[in-house]
Design an enzyme around this catalytic site. Structure first.
Site, short mmCIF file in Angstrom:
data_model
loop_
_atom_site.label_atom_id
_atom_site.label_comp_id
_atom_site.label_asym_id
_atom_site.label_seq_id
_atom_site.Cartn_x
_atom_site.Cartn_y
_atom_site.Cartn_z
N TYR A 68 0.43 -14.43 -10.74
CA TYR A 68 1.07 -13.19 -11.19
C TYR A 68 2.17 -12.74 -10.25
O TYR A 68 2.06 -12.90 -9.04
CB TYR A 68 0.01 -12.07 -11.28
N TRP A 109 6.42 -10.62 -10.14
CA TRP A 109 7.72 -10.35 -10.78
C TRP A 109 8.77 -11.38 -10.42
O TRP A 109 9.79 -11.48 -11.07
CB TRP A 109 8.21 -8.97 -10.39
N1 LIG Z 1 -2.35 0.08 -5.08
C1 LIG Z 1 -1.55 -0.36 -6.05
N2 LIG Z 1 -1.33 -1.68 -6.16
C2 LIG Z 1 -0.54 -2.14 -7.14
C3 LIG Z 1 0.07 -1.27 -8.06
C4 LIG Z 1 -0.18 0.12 -7.93
O1 LIG Z 1 0.28 0.96 -8.73
N3 LIG Z 1 -0.99 0.54 -6.90
N4 LIG Z 1 0.88 -1.77 -9.04
C5 LIG Z 1 0.64 -3.14 -9.45
C6 LIG Z 1 1.72 -3.63 -10.30
S1 LIG Z 1 1.99 -2.72 -11.72
C7 LIG Z 1 2.42 -4.75 -10.04
S2 LIG Z 1 3.54 -5.31 -11.20
C8 LIG Z 1 2.20 -5.55 -8.83
C9 LIG Z 1 3.48 -6.17 -8.24
O2 LIG Z 1 3.16 -7.23 -7.45
P1 LIG Z 1 4.08 -8.55 -7.34
O3 LIG Z 1 4.78 -8.78 -8.62
O4 LIG Z 1 3.26 -9.64 -6.78
O5 LIG Z 1 5.13 -8.08 -6.28
P2 LIG Z 1 6.52 -8.65 -5.84
O6 LIG Z 1 6.76 -8.12 -4.49
O7 LIG Z 1 7.55 -8.35 -6.87
O8 LIG Z 1 6.28 -10.23 -5.73
C10 LIG Z 1 7.24 -11.16 -6.08
C11 LIG Z 1 7.30 -12.25 -5.04
O9 LIG Z 1 8.12 -13.30 -5.54
C12 LIG Z 1 9.01 -13.74 -4.53
N5 LIG Z 1 10.18 -14.35 -5.20
C13 LIG Z 1 11.32 -13.74 -5.61
N6 LIG Z 1 12.12 -14.64 -6.22
C14 LIG Z 1 11.49 -15.84 -6.19
C15 LIG Z 1 11.80 -17.14 -6.68
O10 LIG Z 1 12.84 -17.39 -7.28
N7 LIG Z 1 10.88 -18.12 -6.47
C16 LIG Z 1 9.70 -17.90 -5.82
N8 LIG Z 1 8.87 -18.93 -5.66
N9 LIG Z 1 9.38 -16.68 -5.35
C17 LIG Z 1 10.25 -15.66 -5.55
C18 LIG Z 1 9.32 -12.49 -3.74
O11 LIG Z 1 9.80 -12.81 -2.45
C19 LIG Z 1 7.95 -11.80 -3.74
O12 LIG Z 1 7.18 -12.21 -2.65
O13 LIG Z 1 1.57 -4.73 -7.85
C20 LIG Z 1 0.36 -4.13 -8.33
N10 LIG Z 1 -0.33 -3.49 -7.22
N1 LIG Z 2 11.57 1.67 -7.62
C1 LIG Z 2 10.61 0.98 -8.22
N2 LIG Z 2 10.36 1.16 -9.53
C2 LIG Z 2 9.36 0.48 -10.15
C3 LIG Z 2 8.58 -0.47 -9.46
C4 LIG Z 2 8.85 -0.65 -8.06
O1 LIG Z 2 8.18 -1.42 -7.37
N3 LIG Z 2 9.84 0.09 -7.48
N4 LIG Z 2 7.60 -1.19 -10.13
C5 LIG Z 2 7.68 -1.27 -11.59
C6 LIG Z 2 6.40 -1.68 -12.18
S1 LIG Z 2 5.91 -3.28 -11.96
C7 LIG Z 2 5.64 -0.86 -12.93
S2 LIG Z 2 4.22 -1.46 -13.66
C8 LIG Z 2 6.00 0.54 -13.17
C9 LIG Z 2 4.79 1.45 -13.02
O2 LIG Z 2 5.02 2.67 -13.58
P1 LIG Z 2 3.86 3.78 -13.53
O3 LIG Z 2 2.55 3.17 -13.78
O4 LIG Z 2 4.28 4.90 -14.39
O5 LIG Z 2 4.04 4.24 -12.03
P2 LIG Z 2 3.17 4.57 -10.74
O6 LIG Z 2 4.23 4.64 -9.71
O7 LIG Z 2 2.01 3.66 -10.55
O8 LIG Z 2 2.57 6.00 -11.01
C10 LIG Z 2 3.35 7.09 -11.43
C11 LIG Z 2 2.69 8.37 -11.04
O9 LIG Z 2 1.45 8.55 -11.72
C12 LIG Z 2 0.75 9.57 -11.04
N5 LIG Z 2 -0.69 9.40 -11.26
C13 LIG Z 2 -1.56 8.60 -10.64
N6 LIG Z 2 -2.80 8.74 -11.15
C14 LIG Z 2 -2.69 9.68 -12.13
C15 LIG Z 2 -3.64 10.30 -13.03
O10 LIG Z 2 -4.83 10.00 -13.05
N7 LIG Z 2 -3.14 11.21 -13.90
C16 LIG Z 2 -1.83 11.56 -13.93
N8 LIG Z 2 -1.43 12.46 -14.82
N9 LIG Z 2 -0.94 11.03 -13.08
C17 LIG Z 2 -1.36 10.09 -12.21
C18 LIG Z 2 1.12 9.44 -9.57
O11 LIG Z 2 1.45 10.73 -9.04
C19 LIG Z 2 2.28 8.46 -9.59
O12 LIG Z 2 3.37 8.87 -8.78
O13 LIG Z 2 7.00 0.93 -12.24
C20 LIG Z 2 8.10 0.05 -12.22
N10 LIG Z 2 9.16 0.68 -11.47
MO LIG Z 3 3.85 -3.59 -12.78
#
Ligand SMILES: Nc1nc2c(c(=O)[nH]1)N[C@H]1C(S)=C(S)[C@@H](COP(=O)(O)OP(=O)(O)OC[C@H]3O[C@@H](n4cnc5c(=O)[nH]c(N)nc54)[C@H](O)[C@@H]3O)O[C@H]1N2
Ligand SMILES: Nc1nc2c(c(=O)[nH]1)N[C@H]1C(S)=C(S)[C@@H](COP(=O)(O)OP(=O)(O)OC[C@H]3O[C@@H](n4cnc5c(=O)[nH]c(N)nc54)[C@H](O)[C@@H]3O)O[C@H]1N2
Ligand SMILES: [Mo]
Length: 748
Positions: free
Chosen positions: A113, A115
């Site tokens: 998994y 991005w």
């Molecule tokens: N506590 C907490 N944890 C969370 C979340 C949260 O809300 N709270 N959100 C979750 C969510 S929604 C997400 S999507 C995940 C995100 O988690 P990830 O998608 O795992 O995060 P990234 O840092 O985008 O990881 C991408 C990696 O790919 C590498 N990369 C970039 N380009 C290339 C390429 O061309 N080739 C290769 N081989 N590697 C490359 C980058 O250097 C990086 O290390 O985190 C989750 N974790």
């Molecule tokens: N700049 C930037 N933007 C991103 C990303 C990034 O890494 N950087 N990651 C992207 C990815 S992979 C994803 S999946 C999306 C995620 O998008 P979301 O899931 O919408 O984002 P989060 O940042 O996890 O949470 C948004 C807010 O939800 C609130 N929250 C937490 N728990 C609760 C709850 O129980 N109830 C309510 N009402 N609110 C709550 C928190 O205050 C938090 O700031 O964002 C994307 N956008």
């Molecule tokens: Mo995500």
């Protein structure tokens, strides 16, 4: 390619938007905003430093303990030995062959998994999946950390693929601007998160739309723990995290007791309201879900709930729900309940009314462009049918053979011997990282392709240096955007880095699957071929796309893709005639009660939406862990990407923890203080920022830091995932429960 002294300026694309770069002497020397973007992201500022950073993986590297003794213990502490490419590929291929011979392809986990980076051909997931399919398949994963829970529950409610509904059917911003009078945003809508969109977002317009909403006097209400989750011109109803379902139930109770429910809509378009109603009114459990019941749970007052319910019934109201609400234990409930509440209001299918999910979560939601899918690199078929819910990787590694429930099926976890990861960083993204680190010692071999020495690369056995998009040619395009980019190779590969494609082609050849993987083509041959096919499909849809040579010359074009008119309204045809345009649910209607879900017999996700308190929330606060930790996405980056260069900047690490002055005062904490954030699962450092924009009792620490110290000591940079819980949302969806965690905070 520029490796001479002359300065060259080009535009390229990324998940956080397009930007201009200067290239001089084979180096990226500056990054600037792309002129057509009204609100460009500042993330590219760090790019020149990150691309040439000392933390790049320079050469193929194998961990000493694994190379010499095949031991698994030294992951994270051993040194790495750099080897020539041919030698490292030989060793890796032999090991893959050995695992396949001894344990079969079902012992290979390729869920991988993450991005990775933008660019259609060099998309790391497509590359790794195609490679593993070419050699007989792999254990895959279902869903995402983003929306895994919703992807499982919402098809039971609306009978649609959740992501298709979001990306292709939900009302666009322009429809909201025209019709919506009250916008009720659970979890907010945040331009900070809309900064990114998978595959790219060119014109960042979320702020622009909210300015438009304000001009039209739309009532925009952010409900949740942080004021900053929505633009400044929105009202804020502070709410305890994880209590949204209780609030929604109380809103429903007001509608029902004050005669505001649209019973005609319920009768025509839904099933199961009567069964749900008995629960709502307290007939099944003796507890009416009234505002007086909900107020202390949610930390608000009953009158606020009553007046909000009346306003919602009296005006064109769109309820939006952030993805964060389902990234929590019992995340199924606020999603199902929001659909139920919207159905009771009877506005589903009306423009700018009803329900919407994930506006602002990524910048593409709400843009509502018509059609035209991006170019894709085919992944071949996977003969291994085993698929785990993506966030259950820790359980899978810990408990091979153990039975687990998932959306009505019960299956054993596979016995994983080899992990193959490209384009993700589980040591940033997974919950309870100290526990993951223990589980991570079980597989015999871990193979990672990475441009940087991330926390995951450091804990692998074999690390192949991958190029970044700036070191290879690609096409940039997102289905949710209207720009098309030629992404030129701006600089030569750094160190000895190779494209994922070439790394996998090298492995496949050694495993006798070279032709299957490459189809006899180099990447320089694949890109024109896939592009020509993309161009042909676009022409079929009446969209003219320049040929590759012209695109190369122009660098980027804005495509003549139309936005949907106001006639794209989610579920409008269904509303008009539910018999002629039924939903894909068993009943063809919105299922407020689902026989299917009830039939699973899960006490953590029964047949209709219910209030189920999670194991950790403010209602279960303890002396040792009295604060609710939310861990949102970082504002200054995308997840853990570009971390090493950012971490060099003063004041960036450890990460900043937002805390209310009422919680800071008794702990003697002031803004800027170094903190220890801890609970029974782990501890990390953080830097305090006091704010009255967060609800008392709640602290927020963004994700993004790499995992530092293994073994339960203090994580130095502030990765919240040493504190979060690694449990599924429920047996139904098994999504990530990242936002469910109680912690204590102390001055360090
Ligand atoms: N506590 C907490 N944890 C969370 C979340 C949260 O809300 N709270 N959100 C979750 C969510 S929604 C997400 S999507 C995940 C995100 O988690 P990830 O998608 O795992 O995060 P990234 O840092 O985008 O990881 C991408 C990696 O790919 C590498 N990369 C970039 N380009 C290339 C390429 O061309 N080739 C290769 N081989 N590697 C490359 C980058 O250097 C990086 O290390 O985190 C989750 N974790
Ligand atoms: N700049 C930037 N933007 C991103 C990303 C990034 O890494 N950087 N990651 C992207 C990815 S992979 C994803 S999946 C999306 C995620 O998008 P979301 O899931 O919408 O984002 P989060 O940042 O996890 O949470 C948004 C807010 O939800 C609130 N929250 C937490 N728990 C609760 C709850 O129980 N109830 C309510 N009402 N609110 C709550 C928190 O205050 C938090 O700031 O964002 C994307 N956008
Ligand atoms: Mo995500």
């Amino acid at each position: 390619m520029a490796d001479g002294p002359l300065k060259e300026t080009k535009v390229t694309s990324s998940h956080w938007g397009a930007f201009e770069v200067d290239v001089e002497g084979g180096r990226i020397t500056a990054a600037r905003p792309f002129a057509p973007d009204p609100h460009p992201s500042a993330i590219p500022d760090i790019l020149p430093a990150a691309i040439h950073h000392r933390s790049r993986v320079a050469r193929p590297s194998i961990r000493r303990g694994w190379l010499e003794r095949r031991d698994r213990q030294g992951r994270g502490s051993d040194e790495f030995i750099a080897l020539p490419w041919d030698e490292a590929l030989d060793i890796a291929a032999e090991e893959i062959a050995r695992i396949r011979r001894t344990h079969g392809n079902e012992a290979i986990f390729g869920g991988s998994y993450g991005w990775s980076s933008a660019g259609r051909f060099h998309h790391a997931q497509s590359q790794v999946h195609r490679f593993l399919n070419s050699i007989g398949g792999y254990v895959a994963s279902f869903g995402s950390y983003s929306t895994g829970c919703a992807q499982s529950i919402m098809p039971h409610v609306f009978g649609v693929n959740f992501l298709t509904m979001l990306y292709e059917h939900q009302d666009g911003w322009h429809t909201l601007a025209e019709h919506t009078e009250t916008l009720v945003m659970f979890g907010g809508i945040n331009p900070k998160n809309a900064q990114v969109s998978m595959g790219g977002i060119t014109e960042h317009d979320t702020r622009t739309w909210f300015d438009r909403f304000a001009e039209k006097d739309m009532h925009c209400l952010n409900i949740g723990p942080q004021r900053s989750d929505a633009p400044e011109n929105c009202a804020w109803l502070p709410l305890k995290p994880a209590t949204d379902t209780a609030l929604m139930l109380a809103l429903a109770h007001v509608l029902e007791t004050e005669g505001l429910t649209d019973h005609a809509f319920l009768a025509r378009c839904t099933v199961g309201f009567d069964r749900f109603r008995r629960y709502l009114m307290g007939e099944t459990d003796g507890i009416p879900k009234s505002p007086d019941w909900a107020a202390p749970i949610c930390g608000t007052d009953p009158e606020t709930i009553r007046s909000l319910a009346r306003r919602m019934a009296a005006t064109r109201t769109l309820i939006t729900v952030a993805w964060s609400l389902q990234r929590a234990e019992h995340g199924e409930q606020p999603y199902w309940m929001s659909a139920t509440l919207a159905a009771m209001l009877g506005q589903i299918g009306l423009p700018g009314g009803g329900i919407g999910y994930g506006y602002g979560a990524i910048g593409g939601v709400g843009k509502s462009f018509l059609g035209l899918r991006g170019m894709t690199f085919p992944q071949l078929d996977n003969p291994v049918r085993k698929v785990i819910p993506v966030a259950r990787i820790g359980d899978m590694l810990r408990n091979p053979g153990a039975l687990y429930d998932f959306n009505g099926r019960r299956e054993p976890y596979p016995d994983i011997r080899l992990i193959c990861w490209a384009g993700g960083n589980p040591y940033h993204h997974h919950q309870d990282l100290n526990a993951l680190h223990e589980a991570w010692q079980k597989p015999e071999t871990i193979l990672v392709n990475e441009p940087w020495w991330t926390a995951t690369a450091k804990r692998a056995d074999i690390v192949f240096p991958a190029t970044t998009p700036y070191e290879r040619e690609d096409i940039g395009r997102s289905n949710l955007d209207d720009y098309l980019f030629h992404m030129p190779a701006l600089i030569p590969p750094q160190g000895e880095a190779r494209d994922d494609y070439d790394i996998f082609a090298g492995l496949a050849a050694r495993l006798g699957a070279g032709e299957v993987f490459t189809g006899g083509k180099t990447s320089a041959e694949w890109i024109p071929e896939l592009y020509a096919e993309y161009r042909r499909l676009a022409a079929e849809e009446g969209i003219e796309v320049p040929d590759l040579d012209e695109l190369r010359g122009r660098n980027w074009v804005k495509l003549p893709i139309r936005r949907d008119g106001p006639n794209r309204t989610l579920f409008a045809p269904f509303r008009e005639d539910p018999d002629a345009a039924p939903l894909g649910t068993p009943s063809g209607r919105i299922e407020i009660f689902s026989e299917t879900v009830a039939g699973f017999g899960y006490d953590d996700c029964p047949g209709h939406p219910v209030w189920l308190p999670p194991a950790e929330w403010l209602g279960a606060a303890t002396e040792a862990a009295p604060l609710h930790l939310v861990s949102p996405q970082p504002g200054d980056k995308l997840h853990s990407q570009l971390e090493s260069a950012l971490a060099d900047l003063p004041g960036v690490r450890p990460a900043t923890l937002v805390i209310h002055p009422d919680d800071a005062a008794p702990r003697g904490i002031a803004t800027g203080d170094l903190l220890r954030v801890h609970n029974a699962r782990g501890a990390c450092r953080a830097r305090a920022a006091l704010s009255d924009g967060i609800r008392p009792g709640v602290v927020a620490l963004p994700t993004g830091a790499w995992y530092g110290d293994p073994g339960g000591n203090i994580d130095p940079d502030g990765n919240p995932n040493v504190l979060t819980r690694d449990v599924g949302t429920s047996r139904l969806a098994q999504g990530s429960s990242a936002h469910t965690a109680l912690v204590e905070v102390a001055k360090l």
